[in-house]
Enzyme design. Sequence first.
Site, mmCIF file in Angstrom:
data_model
loop_
_atom_site.group_PDB
_atom_site.id
_atom_site.type_symbol
_atom_site.label_atom_id
_atom_site.label_comp_id
_atom_site.label_asym_id
_atom_site.label_seq_id
_atom_site.Cartn_x
_atom_site.Cartn_y
_atom_site.Cartn_z
ATOM 1 C CG ASP A 196 -2.595 3.405 6.354
ATOM 2 O OD1 ASP A 196 -2.636 2.701 5.328
ATOM 3 O OD2 ASP A 196 -3.299 4.411 6.501
ATOM 4 C CG HIS A 207 -0.472 6.434 4.382
ATOM 5 N ND1 HIS A 207 -1.848 6.489 4.412
ATOM 6 C CD2 HIS A 207 -0.033 7.262 5.359
ATOM 7 C CE1 HIS A 207 -2.222 7.326 5.372
ATOM 8 N NE2 HIS A 207 -1.145 7.802 5.958
ATOM 9 C CB SER A 263 4.948 5.197 4.221
ATOM 10 O OG SER A 263 5.275 6.262 5.093
ATOM 11 C CG ASN A 294 -1.817 1.192 1.329
ATOM 12 O OD1 ASN A 294 -2.292 1.687 0.305
ATOM 13 N ND2 ASN A 294 -2.097 1.651 2.533
HETATM 14 C C1 GAR Z 1 -2.330 8.799 -2.841
HETATM 15 O O1 GAR Z 1 -1.682 9.935 -2.330
HETATM 16 C C2 GAR Z 1 -2.344 7.681 -1.823
HETATM 17 O O2 GAR Z 1 -1.207 7.656 -1.012
HETATM 18 C C3 GAR Z 1 -3.561 8.036 -1.012
HETATM 19 O O3 GAR Z 1 -4.500 8.441 -1.953
HETATM 20 C C4 GAR Z 1 -3.820 9.046 -3.060
HETATM 21 C C5 GAR Z 1 -4.327 8.408 -4.329
HETATM 22 O O4 GAR Z 1 -3.920 9.106 -5.458
HETATM 23 N N1 GAR Z 1 -3.966 6.905 -0.237
HETATM 24 C C6 GAR Z 1 -4.381 6.986 1.040
HETATM 25 O O5 GAR Z 1 -4.545 8.037 1.617
HETATM 26 C C7 GAR Z 1 -4.658 5.649 1.690
HETATM 27 N N2 GAR Z 1 -4.746 5.788 3.123
HETATM 28 P P1 GAR Z 1 -4.139 8.491 -6.911
HETATM 29 O O6 GAR Z 1 -5.565 7.941 -6.983
HETATM 30 O O7 GAR Z 1 -3.943 9.656 -7.818
HETATM 31 O O8 GAR Z 1 -3.104 7.416 -7.110
#
Ligand code: GAR
Length: 200
Positions: free
Chosen positions: A145, A109, A136, A107
């Site tokens: 997480d 984050h 991360s 994952n």
């Molecule tokens: C990313 O920044 C990812 O780390 C976050 O959502 C965004 C997705 O962007 N995920 C979380 O917050 C999970 N807890 P994307 O759809 O443009 O790849």
Amino acid sequence: AGRLVVLVSGTGSNLEALLAVHGDPGFGGRVVGVVADRPGIRALDIAQAAGVPTAVVALGDFADRAAWDLALTEAVAVFSPDLVVLAGFMKLVGRPFLDRFPDRVVNTHPALLPAFPGAHGVRDALSYGVKVSGCSVIVVDGGVDAGPILAQDAVPVLPDDDEPSLHERIKVVERRLLVDVVGRIVREGLTVEGRHARIG
Ligand code: GAR
């Protein structure tokens, strides 16, 4: 090439970064399927434009969370993944899912874990007032997480940052980190011992 299945819930820029390199012979992995928890998101358009098969498994279509988790597990298993990448997937996957792909789910984050886990990592870091945050990539182990950390990168918080501006700068670094980590895992392998994960 290692078979990658990417789980998405939104914009799909991390998916896009993986798709930008998955044709390179040196990368070692190929995105063979994309699974979303909701229809109509940009990430699904990105996958379809790249000719990658997609599936949608929406929680609301199932009697309960356990049934949804099983359907999600099956939808992913169909693609026989070597590695499952949660790239902006905003739901927790359950124990049956993780048991099906042991130590094979990672994952990304947008915070320096173990600080600021959960759905609002960027917002929570900003309201805490940290001067450095980042991203991360972790192994998913069933906690929120909380799995072993594979890699992190720092991003300074600027005085005028709001949530969108900081998240955008984190995402630039995050895409690079995710592509690097996923590539190294498919080329070199991943071992997990307790809190410690090692590539190669
Ligand atoms: C990313 O920044 C990812 O780390 C976050 O959502 C965004 C997705 O962007 N995920 C979380 O917050 C999970 N807890 P994307 O759809 O443009 O790849």
